[in-house]
Design an enzyme around this catalytic site. Sequence first.
Site, PDB file in Angstrom:
ATOM      1  N   LYS A  18      -3.559  11.221   0.788  1.00 55.30           N
ATOM      2  CA  LYS A  18      -4.773  10.354  -0.048  1.00 55.30           C
ATOM      3  C   LYS A  18      -4.149   9.030   0.485  1.00 55.30           C
ATOM      4  O   LYS A  18      -5.172   8.312   1.039  1.00 55.30           O
ATOM      5  CB  LYS A  18      -4.443  10.532  -1.330  1.00 55.30           C
ATOM      6  CG  LYS A  18      -5.399   9.825  -2.280  1.00 55.30           C
ATOM      7  CD  LYS A  18      -5.571  10.178  -3.455  1.00 55.30           C
ATOM      8  CE  LYS A  18      -4.409  10.099  -4.578  1.00 55.30           C
ATOM      9  NZ  LYS A  18      -4.287   8.895  -5.087  1.00 55.30           N
ATOM     10  N   ARG A  47      -6.103   4.130   3.950  1.00 56.39           N
ATOM     11  CA  ARG A  47      -5.755   3.309   4.883  1.00 56.39           C
ATOM     12  C   ARG A  47      -6.818   3.484   6.460  1.00 56.39           C
ATOM     13  O   ARG A  47      -7.084   2.624   7.131  1.00 56.39           O
ATOM     14  CB  ARG A  47      -4.592   3.365   5.164  1.00 56.39           C
ATOM     15  CG  ARG A  47      -3.735   2.569   4.037  1.00 56.39           C
ATOM     16  CD  ARG A  47      -2.531   3.175   3.854  1.00 56.39           C
ATOM     17  NE  ARG A  47      -1.601   2.374   2.853  1.00 56.39           N
ATOM     18  CZ  ARG A  47      -1.590   2.580   1.628  1.00 56.39           C
ATOM     19  NH1 ARG A  47      -2.201   3.807   1.146  1.00 56.39           N
ATOM     20  NH2 ARG A  47      -0.733   2.051   0.887  1.00 56.39           N
ATOM     21  N   SER A  69       5.387  -1.964  -5.617  1.00 57.75           N
ATOM     22  CA  SER A  69       4.042  -1.336  -5.314  1.00 57.75           C
ATOM     23  C   SER A  69       3.577  -1.409  -3.922  1.00 57.75           C
ATOM     24  O   SER A  69       3.205  -2.488  -3.502  1.00 57.75           O
ATOM     25  CB  SER A  69       3.152  -1.946  -6.293  1.00 57.75           C
ATOM     26  OG  SER A  69       1.626  -1.685  -6.000  1.00 57.75           O
ATOM     27  N   ASP A  72       4.744   9.340  -7.585  1.00 55.95           N
ATOM     28  CA  ASP A  72       3.440  10.194  -8.272  1.00 55.95           C
ATOM     29  C   ASP A  72       4.151  11.717  -8.464  1.00 55.95           C
ATOM     30  O   ASP A  72       3.286  12.472  -8.959  1.00 55.95           O
ATOM     31  CB  ASP A  72       2.578  10.416  -7.078  1.00 55.95           C
ATOM     32  CG  ASP A  72       1.634   9.077  -7.196  1.00 55.95           C
ATOM     33  OD1 ASP A  72       1.639   8.423  -7.748  1.00 55.95           O
ATOM     34  OD2 ASP A  72       1.321   8.763  -5.655  1.00 55.95           O
ATOM     35  N   GLY A 121      -7.236   4.191  -7.980  1.00 51.93           N
ATOM     36  CA  GLY A 121      -6.434   2.748  -7.821  1.00 51.93           C
ATOM     37  C   GLY A 121      -6.025   2.119  -6.448  1.00 51.93           C
ATOM     38  O   GLY A 121      -6.254   1.090  -6.230  1.00 51.93           O
TER      39      GLY A 121
HETATM   40  C1  S3P Z   1      -0.368   4.392  -3.315  1.00 53.69           C
HETATM   41  C2  S3P Z   1       0.928   3.655  -4.063  1.00 53.69           C
HETATM   42  C3  S3P Z   1       1.229   3.860  -5.461  1.00 53.69           C
HETATM   43  C4  S3P Z   1       1.036   5.285  -5.553  1.00 53.69           C
HETATM   44  C5  S3P Z   1      -0.475   5.758  -5.541  1.00 53.69           C
HETATM   45  C6  S3P Z   1      -0.598   5.576  -3.837  1.00 53.69           C
HETATM   46  C7  S3P Z   1      -0.694   3.842  -2.239  1.00 53.69           C
HETATM   47  O1  S3P Z   1       0.868   3.195  -6.430  1.00 53.69           O
HETATM   48  O2  S3P Z   1       1.335   5.596  -6.977  1.00 53.69           O
HETATM   49  O3  S3P Z   1      -0.776   6.940  -5.772  1.00 53.69           O
HETATM   50  O4  S3P Z   1      -1.323   4.580  -1.198  1.00 53.69           O
HETATM   51  O5  S3P Z   1      -0.199   2.681  -1.726  1.00 53.69           O
HETATM   52  P1  S3P Z   1       1.663   1.816  -6.522  1.00 53.69           P
HETATM   53  O6  S3P Z   1       1.494   0.754  -5.244  1.00 53.69           O
HETATM   54  O7  S3P Z   1       0.898   0.850  -7.742  1.00 53.69           O
HETATM   55  O8  S3P Z   1       3.117   2.085  -6.924  1.00 53.69           O
END
Ligand code: S3P
Length: 451
Positions: A34, A39, A181, A334, A107
Amino acid sequence: MSIASAPMAPPKPIPALARRAGALKGRVRVPGDKSISHRALMLGLLAVGETRIEGLLEGADVVATARACGALGAVVERGGNGAWNVHGVGVGSLLPPDQVLDFGNAGTGTRLMLGVVAGHPIEATFDGDESLRQRPMRRVLDPLARMGAEVLAASEGGRLPLRLKGARDPIPIEYMSPVASAQVKSAVLLCGLAAPGETTVVEAEATRDHTERMLAHFGADIRVALHGERGRRITIKGRPELAPRRVRVPADPSSAAFPLVAALIVPGSDVILEGVLVNPLRSGLLVTLKEMGARIEELDRREDGGETVADLRVRATMLKGVEVPAARAPSMIDEYPVLAVAASFAQGTTAMRGLSELRVKESDRLAAVAAGLAANGIEHEIAGDDLIVHSKGRVAGGAAVATHMDHRIAMSFLVMGLASEKPVAVDDISFVATSFPGFVELMKKLGAEIG
Ligand code: S3P
């Protein structure tokens, strides 16, 4: 100023139930990663010309990003052979979208695209479902404001729906990220692409590095240095001309985690998961399960599309409880819900430390996991930000678990039901389609009973 509107009606809940059956056997490939899929689409948008993406995750989260790329000027098409083509417009040339950018449950799509839009002199409205509307956005909006973006309207606390005005001349900054993050890091780097000069992100704990790898793959000038014991310092030079590329998306380790844990806890199982991404910044679950005694073999470790992948052979094992240090959290953020399920079947105590970030995922995962464990008779405690599971190697099951619009809560507790004494039900598997379309079918192919 706030933007008032009702969220889109959630899909009709689809309940499901998992029960014990025979051993899981077979060879399967879970869908594409994912993080890499989001990206690849966004860099396709920011490159001039045609990027071809093979193995893109066709989950709802990624489809929302594809749509947003289209609204910002790219032509995004799925070819007959399953590959996706993105005809990008280039850094600095995004079009103002004439529709709301609706990211659904995603998110990652939202926060990364906030970074992309922040570097362009356009306005865009971002929105999502009820779950996404609860999630914190200040963590990206604060650094993006320093770079010159402006929030024209937002819901309380800077949450969605929000309208962002990107900077005409983004300011390159040096940003020390206060949270571990990858999304925050990526938003700043993506905005930095459009800024003159160098933008730097410093992270105290290294997080997944797919943005850095993919930016380099598309020809950006990006440097990564170690910072302190476990951190990184990443610098991007702005205003490159990104070249369109071919991207092959490996199988998602965060999705592989579900059949993997299922194979460990269902007696007699022997499963091979093909082509799984084994990037060390995503491999905390593998490290932890191996410490728990799991029989996992990495077969045919190889390079594929700029990432390392392997076929994972997993055989059922009686696991033992371990201590999972807080420093490991970014590499398995995750995977804690399904690790909690594995811990429920282990002998002894598993202590998972430093899980504060779990409270702000698609649901409050710490609370959702604890409620699911309690309902199914597993002794556990939450101490501060730690989750501690005490198990004697057996799970009663028999409960219905609330999933709170969270795909990983749904899949984790269905996995539990495959080995518990009584079946486990979940109230809604509709959100599984955000990250793992075909989950139930894949598990059934291995011999699971889910219906
Ligand atoms: C992700 C980063 C993580 C992860 C999300 C995917 C990403 O979140 O939990 O499922 O693709 O950059 P955070 O950056 O908020 O930790």
